[in-house]
Design a protein around this motif. Sequence first.
Motif, PDB file in Angstrom:
ATOM      1  N   ALA A  17       0.822  -1.127   0.033  1.00  0.00           N
ATOM      2  CA  ALA A  17      -0.017   0.038   0.089  1.00  0.00           C
ATOM      3  C   ALA A  17       0.941   1.180   0.062  1.00  0.00           C
ATOM      4  CB  ALA A  17      -0.912  -0.041   1.275  1.00  0.00           C
ATOM      5  N   LYS A  28      -1.715   6.516   2.253  1.00  0.00           N
ATOM      6  CA  LYS A  28      -3.093   6.055   2.250  1.00  0.00           C
ATOM      7  C   LYS A  28      -3.426   6.014   3.952  1.00  0.00           C
ATOM      8  CE  LYS A  28      -4.014   3.251  -1.668  1.00  0.00           C
ATOM      9  NZ  LYS A  28      -5.488   3.673  -1.900  1.00  0.00           N
ATOM     10  N   SER A  82      -8.060   7.480  -6.982  1.00  0.00           N
ATOM     11  CA  SER A  82      -7.558   6.728  -5.932  1.00  0.00           C
ATOM     12  C   SER A  82      -7.086   7.613  -4.863  1.00  0.00           C
ATOM     13  CB  SER A  82      -6.196   6.201  -6.303  1.00  0.00           C
ATOM     14  OG  SER A  82      -5.783   5.191  -5.391  1.00  0.00           O
ATOM     15  N   CYS A  92      -8.150   5.180   1.891  1.00  0.00           N
ATOM     16  CA  CYS A  92      -7.094   4.413   2.667  1.00  0.00           C
ATOM     17  C   CYS A  92      -6.975   2.898   2.010  1.00  0.00           C
ATOM     18  CB  CYS A  92      -7.560   4.406   4.058  1.00  0.00           C
ATOM     19  SG  CYS A  92      -8.885   3.448   4.538  1.00  0.00           S
ATOM     20  N   GLU A 139      -6.459  -0.392  -0.655  1.00  0.00           N
ATOM     21  CA  GLU A 139      -5.958  -0.504  -1.729  1.00  0.00           C
ATOM     22  C   GLU A 139      -6.618  -0.218  -2.907  1.00  0.00           C
ATOM     23  OE1 GLU A 139      -1.892  -1.404  -3.268  1.00  0.00           O
ATOM     24  OE2 GLU A 139      -2.677  -0.711  -1.371  1.00  0.00           O
ATOM     25  N   ASP A 194      -3.769   9.781  -3.072  1.00  0.00           N
ATOM     26  CA  ASP A 194      -3.309   8.920  -1.973  1.00  0.00           C
ATOM     27  C   ASP A 194      -1.738   8.426  -2.193  1.00  0.00           C
ATOM     28  OD1 ASP A 194      -3.413   7.315  -4.175  1.00  0.00           O
ATOM     29  OD2 ASP A 194      -4.437   5.652  -3.490  1.00  0.00           O
TER      30      ASP A 194
END
Length: 378
Positions: free
Chosen positions: A3, A7, A110, A113, A115, A168
């Motif tokens: 990730a 995020k 995107s 938080c 993925e 993010d």
Amino acid sequence: MKANTNKQNLPSYRICSPNDLGGRIAREGFDYQDHIGVSFCLDLCDKEALHEVWFEHHDDIVLFWNSGIEIVEMVQVKHENLPSRYSIAVLTRRKEGLGSSLLERSLARSNGCEETYFRIVTSYSVDSELEVLTLTLDDPQRTAREAELTLIKEKINSKCPDINSAPDGTTVPQWVDRCFWDKRQESIQAVKDRNLIRLENILSTLGFAVLSDQRDELYNNLLLMVKQKSGPEGISDYKVTQDYLEEVIKNYLIRQKEGAAGASNLEFKLKEAGLGDFVESARELYIAHRLNTLTNRYSQPKELTEVENEVTAVLSRLKGKMYANEISGGLSFYNLCINELEEIRNKFGKSLVSEASIQGMMYMRTNRCIHRFTRPKV
């Protein structure tokens, strides 16, 4: 794939406000997207990891997958006439300045938080330089063609070096790694035909045997559900979960089964449309036609079968117009159906089929949950 570090301080997509509600307001020309939406609803039935589908919230369609961790897949749907196949040039073309290209609009989604993965659904194919993206992310061939993915990243950077990363922190190279280019059928009818086959297979797997016209009516209900959840009325009701979809299908099949022998479906659909005064006469005509059909099942004239086929086609056309909001339901729609039935009698000859018999054909279809006089509430 790890990730992004940005995020951890972002809210979940489940509580984020959507970036843009324009798709809800401008619903003209979205039929292709709506049929694609139905296909993802059908995925809820046979793809265990997919557990929610959202419409016009964060993106055209959003898929929530859970295989140990929750993954949010942002889906853009494109059904447009292009002079050539999709290419890196088309992907990065800016119509209104920085941030307006197809790639940038997808990347900008995107911002939560969880993925995030990306999918581009198109009716047009891609050229050779993007072909590797048409492989699913878990396809070993995609991993083996890493050099082609690297070349895409380099060409995008060459054309648009100023593309910003997502809110993010997701970068263009990460977008390429997480993007699946989902080439679908070119026409709306082809998408619908494919969906109908899938729906029939799903119903068969669940142990439900339905006639083709009953399957078609269930499909129309699913399509209307998608349209409602994608439009203005879906601002606070935009989700379809596995449980919700199962309930929609189960309730339809129960209504169809329980009302088939008697006339309860017919009564319900007339009252639902504010036509309660017509219930008794409709029930009588339905029962008379049903008894006549059972008695003469093997001796019906060929011409009468053609009349029934015409009734099926005409009522289906009228119902489609009502579903598309081209004509209203209720008493005016009921009268329109009656008038069209009389036109069919005139076409084939009134001596062949009586007014009572041809109305009985309509009421039989209504009782089998194939015809109705108002748009269904899903």
